[in-house]
Design a protein around this motif. Structure first.
Motif, PDB file in Angstrom:
ATOM      1  N   ALA A 266       0.834  -1.203   0.000  1.00  0.00           N
ATOM      2  CA  ALA A 266       0.000   0.000   0.000  1.00  0.00           C
ATOM      3  C   ALA A 266       0.870   1.254   0.000  1.00  0.00           C
ATOM      4  CB  ALA A 266      -0.929  -0.007   1.211  1.00  0.00           C
ATOM      5  N   ILE A 267       1.952   1.248   0.761  1.00  0.00           N
ATOM      6  CA  ILE A 267       2.852   2.403   0.770  1.00  0.00           C
ATOM      7  C   ILE A 267       3.494   2.576  -0.598  1.00  0.00           C
ATOM      8  CG2 ILE A 267       4.970   3.340   1.762  1.00  0.00           C
ATOM      9  CD1 ILE A 267       4.243   1.937   4.387  1.00  0.00           C
ATOM     10  N   THR A 268       3.920   1.472  -1.185  1.00  0.00           N
ATOM     11  CA  THR A 268       4.538   1.532  -2.510  1.00  0.00           C
ATOM     12  C   THR A 268       3.568   2.067  -3.549  1.00  0.00           C
ATOM     13  OG1 THR A 268       6.016  -0.315  -1.965  1.00  0.00           O
ATOM     14  CG2 THR A 268       5.680   0.176  -4.295  1.00  0.00           C
ATOM     15  N   SER A 269       2.329   1.606  -3.514  1.00  0.00           N
ATOM     16  CA  SER A 269       1.321   2.076  -4.475  1.00  0.00           C
ATOM     17  C   SER A 269       1.006   3.554  -4.272  1.00  0.00           C
ATOM     18  CB  SER A 269       0.049   1.245  -4.355  1.00  0.00           C
ATOM     19  OG  SER A 269       0.280  -0.102  -4.706  1.00  0.00           O
ATOM     20  N   ALA A 270       0.910   3.976  -3.025  1.00  0.00           N
ATOM     21  CA  ALA A 270       0.655   5.388  -2.746  1.00  0.00           C
ATOM     22  C   ALA A 270       1.811   6.251  -3.236  1.00  0.00           C
ATOM     23  CB  ALA A 270       0.425   5.582  -1.253  1.00  0.00           C
ATOM     24  N   TRP A 271       3.028   5.756  -3.065  1.00  0.00           N
ATOM     25  CA  TRP A 271       4.202   6.479  -3.563  1.00  0.00           C
ATOM     26  C   TRP A 271       4.146   6.628  -5.088  1.00  0.00           C
ATOM     27  CZ3 TRP A 271       8.364   9.126  -1.672  1.00  0.00           C
ATOM     28  CH2 TRP A 271       9.446   9.315  -2.532  1.00  0.00           C
ATOM     29  N   GLU A 272       3.779   5.598  -5.766  1.00  0.00           N
ATOM     30  CA  GLU A 272       3.714   5.663  -7.233  1.00  0.00           C
ATOM     31  C   GLU A 272       2.724   6.720  -7.698  1.00  0.00           C
ATOM     32  OE1 GLU A 272       2.761   1.672  -8.246  1.00  0.00           O
ATOM     33  OE2 GLU A 272       4.807   0.924  -7.983  1.00  0.00           O
ATOM     34  N   GLU A 273       1.680   6.948  -6.929  1.00  0.00           N
ATOM     35  CA  GLU A 273       0.665   7.930  -7.307  1.00  0.00           C
ATOM     36  C   GLU A 273       1.039   9.354  -6.887  1.00  0.00           C
ATOM     37  OE1 GLU A 273      -2.227   7.681  -8.972  1.00  0.00           O
ATOM     38  OE2 GLU A 273      -1.821   5.582  -9.452  1.00  0.00           O
ATOM     39  N   CYS A 274       1.814   9.478  -5.798  1.00  0.00           N
ATOM     40  CA  CYS A 274       2.038  10.798  -5.219  1.00  0.00           C
ATOM     41  C   CYS A 274       3.508  11.210  -5.178  1.00  0.00           C
ATOM     42  CB  CYS A 274       1.481  10.842  -3.794  1.00  0.00           C
ATOM     43  SG  CYS A 274      -0.234  11.411  -3.689  1.00  0.00           S
ATOM     44  N   SER A 275       4.387  10.454  -5.786  1.00  0.00           N
ATOM     45  CA  SER A 275       5.811  10.762  -5.670  1.00  0.00           C
ATOM     46  C   SER A 275       6.246  11.929  -6.533  1.00  0.00           C
ATOM     47  CB  SER A 275       6.652   9.526  -6.020  1.00  0.00           C
ATOM     48  OG  SER A 275       6.445   9.130  -7.357  1.00  0.00           O
ATOM     49  N   ASP A 276       5.421  12.333  -7.475  1.00  0.00           N
ATOM     50  CA  ASP A 276       5.770  13.453  -8.338  1.00  0.00           C
ATOM     51  C   ASP A 276       4.942  14.676  -7.945  1.00  0.00           C
ATOM     52  OD1 ASP A 276       6.998  14.910 -10.287  1.00  0.00           O
ATOM     53  OD2 ASP A 276       5.752  14.165 -11.923  1.00  0.00           O
ATOM     54  N   GLY A 277       5.035  15.028  -6.666  1.00  0.00           N
ATOM     55  CA  GLY A 277       4.267  16.141  -6.139  1.00  0.00           C
ATOM     56  C   GLY A 277       3.040  15.646  -5.413  1.00  0.00           C
ATOM     57  N   GLY A 278       3.116  15.501  -4.096  1.00  0.00           N
ATOM     58  CA  GLY A 278       1.985  15.003  -3.324  1.00  0.00           C
ATOM     59  C   GLY A 278       2.439  14.522  -1.966  1.00  0.00           C
ATOM     60  N   LEU A 279       1.483  14.061  -1.164  1.00  0.00           N
ATOM     61  CA  LEU A 279       1.761  13.593   0.187  1.00  0.00           C
ATOM     62  C   LEU A 279       1.192  12.200   0.375  1.00  0.00           C
ATOM     63  CD1 LEU A 279       1.719  15.434   3.515  1.00  0.00           C
ATOM     64  CD2 LEU A 279       0.136  13.514   3.288  1.00  0.00           C
ATOM     65  N   ILE A 280       2.023  11.281   0.836  1.00  0.00           N
ATOM     66  CA  ILE A 280       1.584   9.935   1.191  1.00  0.00           C
ATOM     67  C   ILE A 280       1.220   9.963   2.669  1.00  0.00           C
ATOM     68  CG2 ILE A 280       2.312   7.542   1.500  1.00  0.00           C
ATOM     69  CD1 ILE A 280       3.994   9.721  -1.097  1.00  0.00           C
ATOM     70  N   TYR A 281       0.008   9.560   2.989  1.00  0.00           N
ATOM     71  CA  TYR A 281      -0.498   9.685   4.351  1.00  0.00           C
ATOM     72  C   TYR A 281      -0.711   8.306   4.963  1.00  0.00           C
ATOM     73  CZ  TYR A 281      -3.699  11.017   8.165  1.00  0.00           C
ATOM     74  OH  TYR A 281      -4.317  11.195   9.378  1.00  0.00           O
ATOM     75  N   ILE A 282      -0.076   8.092   6.128  1.00  0.00           N
ATOM     76  CA  ILE A 282      -0.264   6.872   6.918  1.00  0.00           C
ATOM     77  C   ILE A 282      -0.958   7.305   8.201  1.00  0.00           C
ATOM     78  CG2 ILE A 282       0.849   4.880   7.997  1.00  0.00           C
ATOM     79  CD1 ILE A 282       3.251   5.364   6.140  1.00  0.00           C
ATOM     80  N   PRO A 283      -2.273   7.143   8.287  1.00  0.00           N
ATOM     81  CA  PRO A 283      -3.008   7.639   9.458  1.00  0.00           C
ATOM     82  C   PRO A 283      -2.587   6.927  10.748  1.00  0.00           C
ATOM     83  CG  PRO A 283      -4.494   7.089   7.645  1.00  0.00           C
ATOM     84  CD  PRO A 283      -3.165   6.503   7.300  1.00  0.00           C
ATOM     85  N   SER A 284      -2.961   7.496  11.867  1.00  0.00           N
ATOM     86  CA  SER A 284      -2.717   6.866  13.162  1.00  0.00           C
ATOM     87  C   SER A 284      -3.301   5.464  13.178  1.00  0.00           C
ATOM     88  CB  SER A 284      -3.328   7.702  14.284  1.00  0.00           C
ATOM     89  OG  SER A 284      -2.731   8.983  14.342  1.00  0.00           O
ATOM     90  N   GLY A 285      -2.617   4.558  13.837  1.00  0.00           N
ATOM     91  CA  GLY A 285      -3.033   3.168  13.894  1.00  0.00           C
ATOM     92  C   GLY A 285      -1.821   2.260  13.846  1.00  0.00           C
ATOM     93  N   ASP A 286      -2.051   0.977  13.979  1.00  0.00           N
ATOM     94  CA  ASP A 286      -0.982  -0.022  14.000  1.00  0.00           C
ATOM     95  C   ASP A 286      -0.983  -0.803  12.694  1.00  0.00           C
ATOM     96  OD1 ASP A 286      -0.404   0.779  16.577  1.00  0.00           O
ATOM     97  OD2 ASP A 286      -1.653  -0.772  17.509  1.00  0.00           O
ATOM     98  N   TYR A 287       0.188  -0.840  12.029  1.00  0.00           N
ATOM     99  CA  TYR A 287       0.305  -1.469  10.716  1.00  0.00           C
ATOM    100  C   TYR A 287       1.428  -2.506  10.738  1.00  0.00           C
ATOM    101  CZ  TYR A 287      -2.254   2.731   9.274  1.00  0.00           C
ATOM    102  OH  TYR A 287      -3.171   3.748   9.161  1.00  0.00           O
TER     103      TYR A 287
END
Length: 448
Positions: free
Chosen positions: A58-79
């Protein structure tokens, strides 16, 4: 704010200070502007805060979408983090890690690797985001060959702040060939074992400040090649202590500043270490050090037996100043507070030790030892054309005036060991006696 503070620090820094930053540090654009452009929440990419579902993909996929200008958000919680993430090629991006990642994978390498990236920020808005490495699972079996937690490689114009790294199987945080970076407001807590480095940095124009490290190896250490590295307000709380090295062949280290360093029950307050090798270390200032209960204090060793001998006549040290050191060492008779050991094939020159007052906690005698070190202060011989090999030992049987120094309320009474889980701490509100963090904790801004 971080960028503004960095510029302010440059303005206020004494004009003749060795090792000051050469230009601005930190991201070029704010995390809020990146988030406004685009936000990629890992929960929208398969992440689940159940401490069971692997969040790596999920982090990798979010990075692919937001790595060229954007913020990857990992909300509070246990992962759960079962597969490691390699985040490469980003520009103008940020990761807001408010949740806690728990290692469940067993691969080697780096749990989080950020590489070839510019204008980058990794932070927690709550100052509670963390990575729990569960390194004790390896360490209780006598192994330190597990993964590292965080590595930045070829990253420029960046910041890492308000995050907590706990119990790495190997190293905690490495900055490899990075530039124009700021690292601050962090707590790193590791096992009582060598090879579990806190912060290792090499590169150019990097500011590390307000960081606490607990482990039994490097606290905050500069390695070669490095220039314009500024390290200040560091709390080595039961650690190996701060250092430079190990230095090897073709060393190039210049313009380094360590300031306001507090070291409690560690191996050393500061050590410059090598065994043979070549190259130079120049223009280094180490000032405002407080230590208590450490094995060594000021320690230069050009013949360090814990490192295999490297081909070469030795690393040449010059223009190194130690200024305003106070406190106590564990046993000044067996390990004196000043030990300067330079090779006769690479004598240390232009070394200055001034305003240095430390005293032993055991017994009533301590020693200063110098070999082939030239400059001013204590057992050093005066600089000049003659650098004939020498050894000098000075015995001291009365405490120097002014050695008394403050302690910190959070000084640990024991190490965390290597056989059980290490709890996730909170980030301190002070990293050096009497000083507050240079930048406010992220949590303070969130609750304001």
């Amino acid at each position: 704010m971080a960028c503004a503070l960095s510029l302010l620090a440059l303005v206020l820094a004494p004009l003749l200070v060795n090792g000051q930053l050469s230009e601005r540090v930190g991201p070029l654009t704010s995390a809020s502007s990146k988030a406004a452009y685009k936000t990629c929440n890992v929960l929208d990419y398969g992440g689940v805060a159940d401490n069971s579902t692997d969040v790596g993909a999920a982090i990798t996929s979010a990075w692919e979408e937001c790595s060229d200008g954007g913020l990857i958000y990992i909300p509070s919680g246990d992962y759960a983090l079962e597969t490691w993430v390699t985040l490469s090629g980003g520009k103008a991006t940020a990761i807001q890690m408010d949740g806690i990642l728990y290692r469940t994978g067993t691969a080697s390498g780096n749990m989080i690797l950020v590489e070839n990236t510019s204008d980058f920020e990794l932070f927690s808005s709550t100052s509670k985001g963390a990575v729990q490495g569960f390194g004790y699972v390896y360490h209780r079996e006598g192994s330190i060959s597990g993964p590292r937690i965080l590595r930045l490689q070829d990253v420029s114009d960046f910041a890492v702040h308000d995050v907590i790294l706990v119990d790495a199987p190997a190293f905690h945080f490495v900055m490899d060939t990075c530039s124009n970076g700021e690292v601050y407001n962090m707590a790193i807590r590791g096992g009582d074992e060598g090879g579990l480095d806190g912060v290792d940095v090499w590169g150019s124009n990097i500011w590390v400040h307000d960081v606490e490290v607990t482990n039994k190896d490097e606290c905050v250490t500069v390695k070669s090649p490095a220039n314009n590295i500024q390290v200040e307000s560091i709390y080595c709380n039961w650690s190996g202590g701060c250092a430079m090295g190990s230095l090897n062949a073709d060393t190039v280290v210049t313009d380094i500043l360590y300031r306001n360093i507090y070291t409690w029950n560690s191996n050393q307050m500061y050590m410059i270490k090598s065994n043979g090798g070549s190259g130079t270390v120049t223009n280094t200032l180490l000032e405002n050090f407080i230590g208590h209960g450490n094995a060594y204090s000021l320690y230069i060793d050009g013949d360090w037996s814990s490192e295999s001998t490297v081909t070469g006549d030795g690393v040449q040290l010059s223009n190194i100043t130690f200024k305003n050191w106070k406190g106590t060492e564990a046993d000044g008779y067996s390990r004196g507070p000043i030990k300067v050991v330079c090779l006769d094939t690479a004598p240390c020159t232009d070394i200055t030790i001034e305003d240095f007052a430390m005293w032993t906690e055991a017994g009533d005698e301590q020693f200063y030892v110098c070999e082939n070190g030239y400059g001013e202060g204590f057992c050093l011989e005066s600089d000049g054309d003659d650098t004939t090999a020498y050894t000098s030992t000075i015995s001291v049987t009365s405490a120097p005036s002014g050695y008394s120094a403050a302690t910190m309320a959070a000084d640990l009474s024991t190490a965390f060991g290597t056989v059980s889980s290490i709890p996730i701490p909170t980030i301190p509100t002070s990293f050096y006696p009497g000083l507050t963090p240079i930048s406010s904790l992220g949590a303070a801004a969130t609750t304001a």
